[in-house]
Design an enzyme around this catalytic site. Structure first.
Site, PDB file in Angstrom:
ATOM      1  N   SER A 198      -2.142  -5.626  -4.712  1.00  0.00           N
ATOM      2  CA  SER A 198      -1.759  -6.423  -3.546  1.00  0.00           C
ATOM      3  C   SER A 198      -1.566  -7.882  -3.933  1.00  0.00           C
ATOM      4  CB  SER A 198      -2.837  -6.327  -2.464  1.00  0.00           C
ATOM      5  OG  SER A 198      -3.110  -4.984  -2.178  1.00  0.00           O
ATOM      6  N   GLU A 227       4.496  -0.786  -3.466  1.00  0.00           N
ATOM      7  CA  GLU A 227       3.544   0.325  -3.460  1.00  0.00           C
ATOM      8  C   GLU A 227       2.244  -0.234  -4.033  1.00  0.00           C
ATOM      9  OE1 GLU A 227       4.031   3.890  -2.905  1.00  0.00           O
ATOM     10  OE2 GLU A 227       5.885   3.427  -1.850  1.00  0.00           O
ATOM     11  N   CYS A 287      -3.836   4.895  -7.412  1.00  0.00           N
ATOM     12  CA  CYS A 287      -3.763   4.153  -6.152  1.00  0.00           C
ATOM     13  C   CYS A 287      -4.283   4.953  -4.965  1.00  0.00           C
ATOM     14  CB  CYS A 287      -2.329   3.714  -5.886  1.00  0.00           C
ATOM     15  SG  CYS A 287      -1.153   5.063  -6.032  1.00  0.00           S
TER      16      CYS A 287
END
Lengths: 486, 485
Positions: B199, B219, B254
């Protein structure tokens, strides 16, 4: 400004609490809010026409056609279709995953920010609002300070009709926008210029906020004279309407400039002149049918575009400016230089450059040399040219043999590409614009495959390989011991 | 002897984009045949170089052969095959419905490539996360530059070598490098940027994209919670959690199950079952097991160590906790009830540590999840139908999986992407094609039948007709036309 900061924080808190309460998830609530928007517009038609006249000198017919009617339709479509739009989409899963189920549900982002523009201050505020509400969000609308009467109307009237713990309006200019952009929103919807679009996106990036940016560009209009000469009257009417009939050229999808073969340019101009007179009379300023320029600043901007001596020399009709009365006469230019300012920025005003080309096919090269526009218009019956335009140029949309009207087709996504924007809306696209498409998969605890789990061995590897390639027969053989594991 | 690495500076970055843009403008990538050829070559790479890929992944991540074969090569192979099979369908325009207001007209939506796109991939699934987006970019007809992660150097080098060897260099290129090269690339104008990673960097990417109004797919990640109800099949639940956590790059994924939420009452049973299955999977000495990836590098090893060493966390370890810095290994570790504000509960773990947080009742799990940033995935194990529905409706995450872990990644009919902190945009299957396309609206109008109602000078009559048209109500329109309204 401190007071404004507090108001914003207070509003955000309240909207977030409302969203968390789950009230906006109910389809009934959403439809009731959208119905209230419909009622608000219907109840206040005269007042709305009046504020649009005050802000932009818009005639009530133009106001209805371009703004009020559009909002009424948008609200009706949303109410009628919301149940359908909100149905989860079932996904087919491969046999390997049987009996698992998959679907996609549209869920609201949360608390969203809508920043609207001054040229269609009612529809560019209420249309995105309808989308945000339809998708189940709470929403803050900041209307443009350049259309103060419309903005004041929205600020005063929306709270009287809508759930004001969920839907709020803030008035103000860039300083208010700056405060708003410092906060975290779940989505930002912006209509305006590419320059500000960049600022919005950069601010959104700090919070990883997704954006829809409805920007602008120079929308070219190709006139392939020979193939449409039979209907040239319609063509000229549509171009005239598309340039001057909608907010005097101050629309993101206005006809910005025309491309035509040199030999036909004068015929076109000779037809445009009397038509302008028939639409707007001999003194368009007094006609009541031509919108004003929104502000002195914009008049000065347009003035500057015309002041270039080479552009001045290309004026073949109009050209007069009355800054005091915010009036720029419908103006036609013939072949202003391609490197002049007026041919390199979005005009957003009642000045129409006509650019001549040797062969109409050359217009494609000119269009490609510029940033991708929101719309490309082409009047032609030449299928070859149509195909070339579609495959060699890029724009938000392409409309053949008309202008502006794609805006009213709610089965078509409305949005730009490149400099003309990111994302789209209208109809179901508005609902999607303000929704997160959440994938949901449900597996079965009953059927479990040993091959899924370590410790790994060659059997398990073969099994999984075959399963992945959906080679079910080979898989069966493997399981029956009739195929060796590799 | 290896050739000296070419300098990649600002000029090279700019030349690269210009060259690819020229190829795109020349129409190299637009045709169906070109796209099919490239996709077929990608399939050949999967078929002929699986061994090389497995080796590179072993070098970079200590990834077990099965994980490499299945979670990278097999998934890619399927992705290629799907695109090859469906491309004609995907490329065909969609007809759109027109209404009375725009009659007579026909309308369609045409998919067109965006132009020259940039794919920046991550180190944990270096082949999957590089080639899968590239498949999308190529199917949609774009020219593409891939920047693989330098934290998986053997994979990065192999990707560069294979793509250069097999694909059309006038339109598909790989640039290896680190943050310097990435920054130079980000200064250029792209028509789309597709980024997989954290992020924090996602913000950097989007900020750079904003300068050119470049749309992005990000993503990212997050802390994917797993809610475990006592009303579940314990053995299957535990096996799936273990396979989804330690069996997928050792928690460095992830969509890895980041932490577990369960009731105080059920936790002991859950922990016992986990210990038992962990031993079945990885033996009594999991540090020696060949069936788990190692930690990618010493930076991440130290990061994970720090998470374990925090005060009030280190004493909550109920299983595992062994570390071997030299071999970059950390044993599967379970922690019970670490403080909610500890580091391990504040950042995405991305490693083989699994905190279990106990609650008085399962209801509270909704509040815990809701009070945190939206994750990429949220998991629930239960037989309870009502709980499943409530979870699916109220938990906001990129994707929700009930009674399994991570498998939704393999389903091309489900969009894969995040929301909020976990990202924006989605891909897989047709969603990849759409992610790299511009959907252009096209309206065909006739020059006949013009309503004078459209044009000035405006009159009351015109206004009435317009209102009727807007309502699209046939009767109103007739009434007005016949002068009856």
């Amino acid at each position: 400004m401190e007071a404004m900061k507090e108001t914003v924080e207070e509003s955000l808190r309240e909207m977030r609490d409302t969203f968390a309460s789950g009230r906006t998830r109910s389809l009934k609530w959403r439809k009731r809010q959208i119905a209230a928007i419909y009622e608000m517009v219907k109840d206040n038609e005269d007042k709305l026409c009046s504020v649009l006249f005050q802000d932009l000198g818009k005639h009530s017919t133009e106001a209805f056609r371009d703004e009020l009617g559009h909002v009424l339709r948008s609200a009706t479509v949303a109410i009628n279709c919301l149940d359908k739009w909100a149905v989860p989409k079932q996904s087919n899963l491969p046999l390997l995953f049987f009996p698992a189920k998959g679907k996609v549900i549209s869920e609201p982002y949360g608390t969203v920010l809508v920043l609207s523009s001054w040229n269609f201050p009612i529809s560019l505020s209420l249309d995105p609002l309808i989308g945000a509400i339809a998708a189940g969000n709470t929403v803050l609308l900041k209307s443009s300070e350049l259309s103060p009467n419309a903005s004041a109307f929205l600020a005063k009237t929306i709270p009287a009709y809508l759930d004001n713990k969920a839907i709020k309006v803030i008035e103000g200019g860039p300083d208010v926008a700056t405060i708003l952009l410092q906060h975290q929103w779940d989505k930002i919807f912006f209509t305006g210029s590419p320059k500000i679009g960049r600022i919005i996106m950069a601010a959104a990036a700090q919070h990883l906020t997704p954006v829809t940016l409805e920007l602008g560009g120079k929308c070219p209009t190709i006139v392939d004279y020979p193939t449409i000469s039979k209907n040239i009257k319609s063509v000229v009417k549509r171009i005239t309407g598309g340039k001057w009939g909608s907010c005097s050229g101050q629309a993101c999808i206005s006809v910005d400039y025309v491309l035509i073969e040199k030999s036909f340019a004068s015929s076109l101009i000779d037809m445009l002149k009397p038509l302008i007179r028939s639409f707007f009379g001999d003194n368009p300023k007094e006609s009541g049918c031509l919108s004003r320029i929104v502000s002195k600043q914009h008049v000065q901007r347009l003035s500057r575009l015309l002041n270039d001596p080479r552009v001045q020399a290309s004026i073949v009709y109009g050209g007069s400016i009355d800054e005091e009365n915010l009036y720029v006469e419908p103006t036609i230019l013939l072949d202003p230089p391609l490197d002049s300012e007026i041919m390199n920025e979005e005009i957003f005003g009642p000045i129409l450059p006509i650019i001549t080309v040797r062969d109409i096919q050359d217009s494609i090269g000119i269009i490609k040399s510029k940033a991708k526009p929101l719309a490309i218009y082409a009047f032609t019956n030449d299928e070859n040219l149509k195909t070339r335009i579609l495959s060699e140029t890029s724009s938000g949309s392409v409309t053949f043999n008309d202008v502006m009207i794609q805006y009213m087709c709610d089965a078509l996504p409305f949005g730009g590409v490149g400099e003309s924007g990111i994302g789209r809306y209208h109809g179901k696209y508005s609902f999607d614009c303000f929704s997160h498409e959440k994938a949901i998969m449900e597996g079965s605890l009953a059927m479990d495959l040993e091959a899924r789990y370590p410790p790994w061995n060659s059997f398990k590897l073969s099994f999984i390989r075959l399963a992945f390639s959906e080679a079910y027969f080979k898989l069966l053989l493997l399981m029956l011991g009739l195929k060796r594991s590799t | 002897m290896a050739a000296a690495k070419k300098v990649f500076g600002a000029a090279e970055a700019s030349d690269l984009v210009n060259e690819l843009r020229r190829s795109f403008d020349d129409g190299v990538t637009r045709g169906y045949d070109w796209r099919i050829t490239q996709l077929k070559k990608l399939l050949v790479i999967c078929d002929n170089h699986e061994h090389d890929i497995v080796e590179a992944l072993r070098h970079d991540l200590g990834k077990p052969e099965l994980e490499s074969s299945v979670f990278e090569v097999a998934l890619l192979r399927n992705s290629c095959k799907l695109a090859l099979k469906q491309l004609k369908n995907w490329m065909a325009p969609d007809k759109a419905k027109t209404s009375l207001t725009t009659f007579p007209a026909s309308a369609e939506i045409v998919s067109e490539p965006l132009g020259v796109v940039l794919v920046i991939s991550a180190w944990n699934y270096p082949f999957l996360l590089s080639i899968d987006p590239v498949i999308g970019a190529i199917s949609a007809g774009n020219a593409v530059v891939l920047k693989p992660s330098e934290l998986a150097p053997a994979s990065s080098a192999l990707l560069a070598k294979l793509l250069e060897q097999y694909l059309d260099p006038s339109a598909v290129r790989v640039i290896e490098g680190n943050v310097n090269e990435t920054t130079l690339l980000l200064d250029q104008k792209w028509d789309k940027i597709f980024y997989t990673g954290s992020s924090k960097i996602g913000r950097v990417i989007m900020t750079a994209a904003a300068k050119h109004l470049t749309p992005v797919v990000l993503e990212l990640g997050g802390k994917s919670p797993v809610v475990v109800d006592s009303n579940t099949d314990l053995k299957v639940t535990v096996r799936r959690i273990i396979a989804g956590k330690w069996g997928c790059n050792n928690g460095q994924a992830c969509v890895s199950p980041d932490y577990i939420l369960t009731t105080k009452e059920f936790a002991p049973k859950l922990i016992d079952a986990m210990k038992h299955e962990l031993e079945t999977f990885y033996g009594k000495k999991p540090m020696d097991s060949k069936d788990m990836s190692r930690i990618v590098n010493s930076n991440h090893f130290d990061r994970l160590s720090k998470l374990l060493e925090e005060k009030d966390v280190s004493d909550k370890i109920v299983y595992g906790g062994d570390k071997d810095r030299e071999n970059l290994k950390i044993a599967p570790t379970i922690l019970l009830d670490v403080p909610l504000d500890s580091l391990i509960m504040s950042e995405e773990i991305f490693g083989p540590l699994l905190p279990i947080i106990t609650l008085n009742n399962l209801e509270e799990s909704f509040d815990v999840i809701h009070s945190r940033p939206k994750p990429l995935a949220a998991y629930l194990f239960t037989h309870n139908q009502k709980l499943k529905e409530r979870f699916a409706m109220t938990v906001s995450a990129g994707g929700i999986v009930v009674n399994d872990i991570a498998v939704h990644l393999a389903l091309h009919t489900l969009p894969f992407g995040g929301v909020g902190e976990s990202g924006m945009g989605a891909y897989h299957g047709k969603f990849s094609f759409d992610a790299f396309s511009h959907k252009k609206a096209v309206l065909y109008r006739s020059l006949f039948g013009d309503a004078p109602v459209r044009y000035p000078p405006y009159s009351r009559g015109k206004l009435r007709l317009l209102k009727a048209l807007v309502d699209s109500n046939i009767f109103n329109i007739f009434k007005v036309l016949l002068g009856l309204s």
